[in-house]
Design an enzyme around this catalytic site. Structure first.
Site, PDB file in Angstrom:
ATOM      1  CG  LEU A 175      -1.911  -1.227   1.286  1.00  0.00           C
ATOM      2  CD1 LEU A 175      -2.633  -1.196   2.601  1.00  0.00           C
ATOM      3  CD2 LEU A 175      -2.835  -0.791   0.043  1.00  0.00           C
ATOM      4  CE1 TYR A 200      -0.409   2.626  14.070  1.00  0.00           C
ATOM      5  CE2 TYR A 200      -0.638   3.457  16.538  1.00  0.00           C
ATOM      6  CZ  TYR A 200      -1.144   2.399  15.433  1.00  0.00           C
ATOM      7  OH  TYR A 200      -2.344   1.826  15.480  1.00  0.00           O
TER       8      TYR A 200
END
Length: 255
Positions: free
Chosen positions: A71, A162
């Site tokens: 991805l 993150y």
């Protein structure tokens, strides 16, 4: 895994799930297959993805389809979305699930690491949406479910890139909801708590850490991948036809 509820409008729907071969993603794949949807999922890991397809195909109304792609590669992502539409018809349910919560220290983060981490955890959400929106607009409807995390709400250290990405998922969700609402397309997010996937168990779950988290949850049991399926199915289905630009927190009541 037996579905807690049946959503008749999901039967035969073309559903695309990112990171659908393991962890929460595998549970989501199973959940949509159980609804009778036409499911395609994107993943990098071939062996577990093929094993999942084999396991779920027996007795399924529609066997799930695995599409291998990274991805982070936008061209490959677009090709995967096109393949899913070719296999199952125009995608009208998109679940942006793929993520990787690697731990990292501030002093160790390079420009390259930051960019790769954002590509893994945030960027592909937008570009998958971009790839499927024309089909949703043509259909006059669609549901997009983006997976965030409560980690960015907890002032949690140890993975700043993150948590930045997971906060960004919420901003992206709300911005897309505003733009796509006039076309009948709903955009929502699910924010899981600490879910006991095999990856979590192998890398970070200790008796002490789990006990500490359970002390913070209202529900005194570990969360499992299956616990994320019901919220996602609800948001994807017509049961949530008036719901958009929202974040459904599924964290066992973490406080």
């Amino acid at each position: 895994m037996q579905p807690a509820a049946i959503h008749p409008d999901l039967q035969d729907r073309s559903v695309l799930i990112s990171g659908g071969g393991s962890g929460i993603g595998a549970a989501l794949t199973e959940g949509f297959v159980a609804q009778g949807a036409r499911v395609a999922f994107i993943d990098r890991a071939v062996e577990p993805s093929e094993a999942l397809c084999e396991r779920l195909s027996d007795g399924a109304r529609h066997a799930p389809r695995f599409i291998k792609a990274d991805l982070r590669d936008i061209a490959a992502l677009r090709a995967a979305a096109a393949e899913a539409a070719e296999l199952n018809g125009p995608v009208t349910v998109l679940v942006n699930n793929a993520a990787r919560d690697d731990r990292h220290r501030i002093e160790d983060v390079t420009e390259e690491y930051w960019d790769d981490n954002q590509a893994t955890n945030l960027r592909h959400h937008f570009f998958l949406v971009q790839a499927v929106v024309p089909g949703m607009k043509a259909a006059g409807e669609g549901s997009i479910v983006n997976f965030s995390s409560i980690s960015y709400m907890l002032n949690q250290g140890g993975m700043p890139s993150y948590t930045t990405a997971k906060g960004g998922v919420v901003g992206l969700t709300k911005g897309l909801a505003g733009e796509l609402g006039p076309f009948g397309i709903r955009v929502n997010a699910v924010a899981p708590g600490w879910v006991m996937t095999e990856r979590q168990k192998e890398l970070w779950v200790t008796e002490e850490a789990l006990s500490e988290m359970l002390d913070r949850q209202c529900l005194p049991r570990p969360l499992e991948p299956a616990d994320m399926v019901g919220p996602c199915l609800f948001l994807a289905s017509s049961a949530a036809r008036g719901v958009t630009a929202q974040v459904l927190v599924a964290d066992g009541g973490t406080q």
